[in-house]
Design a protein around this motif. Structure first.
Motif, mmCIF file in Angstrom:
data_model
loop_
_atom_site.group_PDB
_atom_site.id
_atom_site.type_symbol
_atom_site.label_atom_id
_atom_site.label_comp_id
_atom_site.label_asym_id
_atom_site.label_seq_id
_atom_site.Cartn_x
_atom_site.Cartn_y
_atom_site.Cartn_z
ATOM 1 N N GLY A 36 0.802 -1.212 -0.011
ATOM 2 C CA GLY A 36 -0.106 -0.072 0.031
ATOM 3 C C GLY A 36 0.671 1.270 0.006
ATOM 4 O O GLY A 36 0.390 2.428 0.091
ATOM 5 N N THR A 184 0.896 4.110 8.889
ATOM 6 C CA THR A 184 -0.192 3.088 9.454
ATOM 7 C C THR A 184 -0.760 3.595 10.485
ATOM 8 O O THR A 184 -0.376 4.625 11.225
ATOM 9 C CB THR A 184 0.338 1.666 9.484
ATOM 10 N N THR A 280 -4.193 -3.753 -3.648
ATOM 11 C CA THR A 280 -4.826 -2.736 -2.619
ATOM 12 C C THR A 280 -6.110 -2.968 -2.750
ATOM 13 O O THR A 280 -6.789 -2.489 -3.696
ATOM 14 C CB THR A 280 -4.183 -1.423 -2.798
ATOM 15 N N PRO A 282 -9.392 -1.149 -1.557
ATOM 16 C CA PRO A 282 -9.668 0.151 -0.860
ATOM 17 C C PRO A 282 -10.877 -0.041 0.134
ATOM 18 O O PRO A 282 -11.595 -0.839 0.023
ATOM 19 C CB PRO A 282 -10.124 1.358 -2.188
ATOM 20 N N ARG A 323 -3.552 -4.688 6.567
ATOM 21 C CA ARG A 323 -4.595 -4.128 5.636
ATOM 22 C C ARG A 323 -5.665 -3.367 6.525
ATOM 23 O O ARG A 323 -6.339 -2.441 5.643
ATOM 24 C CB ARG A 323 -4.999 -5.389 4.854
ATOM 25 N N ARG A 326 -4.421 0.960 6.920
ATOM 26 C CA ARG A 326 -4.054 1.853 5.878
ATOM 27 C C ARG A 326 -4.571 3.171 5.775
ATOM 28 O O ARG A 326 -3.863 4.051 5.432
ATOM 29 C CB ARG A 326 -4.239 1.095 4.288
ATOM 30 N N GLN A 327 -5.742 3.219 5.995
ATOM 31 C CA GLN A 327 -6.361 4.488 5.672
ATOM 32 C C GLN A 327 -7.132 5.070 7.119
ATOM 33 O O GLN A 327 -7.350 6.408 7.282
ATOM 34 C CB GLN A 327 -7.582 4.477 4.865
#
Length: 837
Positions: A36, A184, A280, A282, A323, A326-327
């Motif tokens: 990512g 992260t 990736t 999303p 995972r 990530r955001q």
């Protein structure tokens, strides 16, 4: 082409100038960056933008190659196939102006085989090296070899998501290692292990529901394979306001693209291992990890190769968990007890240590290094599996004493396993290109088949009713085109194409075609029902298999097994995919396994002599052999002795006594007295001049063995000199003072003489054997024959032990004479009565 400063603000962008500069200076580099961070998409754009020529990016999976190309093209505002394109097996979107091409590792291997210089390529990016796929490891070794000899200017950038890169950097001539730190968010870890009796799919579904309830965002669930994804999707069918989508490498491209795109509603993405680092997904805020992965394994002993389910490594578990962060802050739900995390292996097992190496052996032979010598390996191919792969290639006609044959080169060009390539080439000549290609396309992707009957599954695929039918049709068409213009590699005219016919069973030619192609791919898996009345089949390779309960193939005598596996604890392997066959077809598919032989062996407790026709381990027919060779009969009789022991011979009491006496003399005196224990006697019997040489020369069966006098044969074991002295050194009987000749018991470690006390009155010296070296142990008995005393020293017994024995015996046997002075008393066989001494 966009410069690094113009690219999206992902973590890897900060080191792109350093990456291009390092490659300019050193020619190779290692880029360590978590999933990512943009390494797969931004690094190739930076290389191409720095003035480099054509850049090739090697991905471990087709879906990752397509996704990477699509993402880079979008960043450039172009269509895929312009500046950025991709090529995977059966699908390519490139043009003359393409400067960045994303390919699979396997496809780049094929290109290297035809063009070791990689003409026109300036740089190669090897993505996700840490996954240690077999094709990727081989590709690295061959690229390093090409750089040393043909292309010293070829630039190599290897990327990894883990920090364990010391070995990788050393292979690249101690290349610099550039590290990117990901931005992260924290990830909360939860453990939701299966309850007793709960299948992993049910556990994952339960964890997904928990993840949906605990927070917002999409959920990414990792499962080991397509079957588990389907069952988990069924278990989640009742979810409302949530879309459940699958993501695996066997899906149509459009469905893969949809799974990689955020939707208008919350989603649960059920994925295989390909979502760990190559892609990736999303919108993910939660990860559910089954803790399992499907990896290639070979059972060399049973001749089974395929995918098995194993626990993931700690490194993979961390990548999966990452995972979720990530955001935004995320959550991971692990479907195993927390205490088991510490027991996970650190890293995944490299495929080169466990997988079938037949295809690798063909690639190495085509490169000119059949044993891989001289190449720089991350892990050297294991010698045994590599040699096994070479043997398979020789049997397929792909290798000979001079190296790769023309047939072998054509097999390599087909891009499938050499066994499947053989089935395609030879099958096209016999059943037609399209019919052979349709079967091979399923064998190369057995997830297309939901049932065990390959004929039925092909019919579903042809009708379009089966999932993946479009993908199967395209692959079958590609394979048919590759062989359709030639004779199938056999020099024969091609048979008419019968692919339009129904799948059928052996009564129809369509069924025969299916089984024939399977048999050409896996001749050792042709199977016949066992004659013992069980439901098991014996494959030509010697492995027993069973059909699943309720299989539509259960009444078939012969099967061409396409896929079989063995679960731990099962007695037999399990058939997962097969086609009905018959004997004629089996002989046609596997002529190299046919053999006629005269067999003389010890079976079921006797010598069996028969003339046998076999297909590998399968007996096709047999008849009695009336006059078997004497030497083979003798060998079979010796095998019978090894299996059941010398008890097959006739052992009289005298023979058993002789054996016991010889054993004692061997223990006491040593050579030349022979050992006569079981193993020694059987080994000696195998010698042409052994102790049973004469009797075995005329014996033909078990009954003849039972007539052999073991005692007479034993006397010949040590020669006439020892035979003449055995009675002197270890007499069968000893005369006692009463005049009786008493049998000596030699069955224990010491010789024992059981004798009544009254018969040895006056005997002062303990008897000995073996030339006076070994005293005999006296078991002194009462008048009723019951033990009264044990002594190996008579003189001491009369002085100290007899008084107590006398007192006890006088009380029990008052009518017998028990003298106070046994040395002066007269021994007697029939003790006098009345005198009390």
């Amino acid at each position: 082409m966009r410069r690094p400063a113009d690219l999206p603000d992902l973590p890897v962008r900060a080191v792109l100038d350093q990456v291009t500069g390092t490659l300019d200076e050193h020619g190779a580099a290692v880029l360590v960056a978590p999933p990512g961070t943009g390494k797969t998409t931004l690094a190739p754009l930076a290389l191409a933008g720095s003035g480099a020529g054509r850049v090739v990016v090697a991905e471990p999976r087709r879906v990752a190659a397509r996704a990477a190309a699509a993402r880079m093209a979008a960043l450039l505002g172009e269509r895929v196939g312009d500046t950025v394109g991709y090529s995977v097996r059966g699908d390519s979107r490139v043009c003359a102006d393409t400067r960045i091409e994303v390919v699979t590792s396997g496809l780049l291997l094929r290109r290297l085989a035809h063009d070791p210089e990689l003409s026109g390529v300036d740089a190669v990016l090897l993505d996700e090296c840490h996954e240690r796929h077999l094709d990727a490891d081989l590709l690295l070794a061959l690229l390093l070899d090409a750089r040393e000899g043909l292309r010293p200017d070829l630039r190599l950038l290897a990327t990894s998501a883990t920090l364990a890169t010391e070995r990788l950097a050393s292979l690249l001539d101690d290349a610099p290692v550039l590290t990117v730190t990901a931005r992260t968010f924290p990830v909360q870890r939860h453990h939701v292990p299966p309850v007793r009796g709960e299948r992993i799919e049910a556990c994952v579904a339960r964890a997904v529901r928990t993840a949906l309830d605990d927070g917002d965002g999409d959920v990414l669930a990792f499962l080991p394979g397509v079957a588990e994804i389907r069952r988990t999707a069924d278990a989640l069918a009742g979810l409302s306001d949530v879309d459940v989508v699958a993501l695996h490498g066997r899906m149509p491209a459009a469905e893969q693209d949809a799974a990689l795109t955020e939707g208008p509603r919350r989603r649960v993405v059920l994925a295989t291992a390909l979502a760990e680092s190559s892609l990736t997904v999303p919108g993910v805020r939660a990860v559910v990890d089954a803790g399992l992965a499907r990896v290639p394994r070979v059972d060399h002993r049973r001749g089974l190769a395929g995918l098995v389910t194993v626990r993931v490594s700690a490194a993979v578990a961390e990548q999966r968990a990452g995972r979720a962060g990530r955001q935004a802050p995320g959550r991971v739900y692990r479907c195993w007890p927390e205490a088991e995390t510490a027991a996970l292996p650190r890293f995944p097992e490299p495929e080169i240590r466990t997988a079938d190496l037949t295809r690798l052996a063909l690639d190495l032979a085509g490169w000119g290094t059949p044993d891989g010598g001289g190449l720089r390996w991350w892990d050297v191919p294991p010698e045994g599996p590599l040699r096994a792969g070479q043997e398979v290639l020789r049997a397929l006609g792909a290798l000979d004493a001079d190296g790769v044959t023309d047939r072998g080169r054509r097999m390599a060009d087909l891009g499938v396993h050499p066994r499947l390539a053989r089935a395609l080439l030879d099958g096209a000549a016999q059943v037609g290109a399209r019919a052979a290609a349709e079967v091979v396309a399923v064998l190369d992707d057995d997830t297309l088949a939901a049932g065990v009957d390959l004929g039925t599954e092909l019919a579903r695929l042809r009708s379009g009713a089966a999932p993946g039918a479009g993908r199967w049709r395209r692959e079958a068409g590609r394979l048919a085109r590759l062989v359709g213009s030639r004779d199938g590699g056999t020099g024969q005219d091609r048979a008419p194409d019968r692919s339009a016919r129904g799948a059928g069973h052996p009564a129809g030619r369509g069924g025969d075609d299916v089984a024939l192609v399977v048999g050409l791919a896996h001749p050792e898996r042709l199977a016949r029902r066992r004659a013992d009345g069980s439901s098991a089949y014996l494959m030509a390779g010697g492995t027993a298999v069973e059909l699943p309960p309720g299989s539509p193939l259960a009444e078939q005598e012969w099967l061409a097994v396409a896929v079989a596996d063995r679960r731990p604890g099962d007695v037999h392997a399990r058939v997962r995919l097969a086609a009905p066959a018959d004997r004629e077809l089996a002989e046609r598919a596997a002529p190299a396994l046919l053999a006629d032989s005269d067999e003389v062996a010890w079976r079921s407790g006797d010598v069996v002599a028969r003339r046998v026709r076999r297909l590998g381990a399968i007996v096709l027919e047999e008849r009695a052999l009336p006059q078997p060779p004497p030497d083979r009969v003798r060998a079979a009789l010796v095998d019978g002795l090894r299996a059941e022991g010398t008890g097959l011979l006739r052992w009289t009491p005298a023979a058993r006594s002789l054996r016991e006496r010889l054993a004692l003399l061997h223990r006491t005196l040593g050579p030349p007295w022979p050992a006569v224990d079981e193993n020694v006697l059987i080994d000696d019997a195998a010698r042409p001049d052994g102790w049973l040489a004469g009797p075995l020369a005329t014996a033909r069966n078990r009954a003849d063995l039972a007539r052999i006098d073991a005692g007479a044969a034993l006397r010949a074991l040590g020669g006439w000199q020892l035979a003449s002295s055995v009675d002197e050194l270890a007499p069968e009987r000893i005369e006692v003072p009463s005049g009786s000749r008493i049998a000596v018991d030699y069955s224990g470690d010491r010789p024992v003489l059981p004798v009544r006390v009254q018969e040895v009155f006056g005997w002062t010296r303990t008897p000995t054997i073996a030339g006076g070296r070994l005293p005999v142990v006296l078991h002194l008995l009462s008048p009723a024959g019951r033990p009264a005393a044990v002594t190996g020293d008579l003189e001491s017994f009369w002085a100290t032990g007899y008084p107590q024995v006398r007192a006890e015996l006088r009380g029990r046997y008052p009518k017998h004479d028990w003298p106070a002075d046994p040395l002066a008393a007269a021994p007697s066989r029939r003790p006098s009565r009345g005198a009390r001494g």
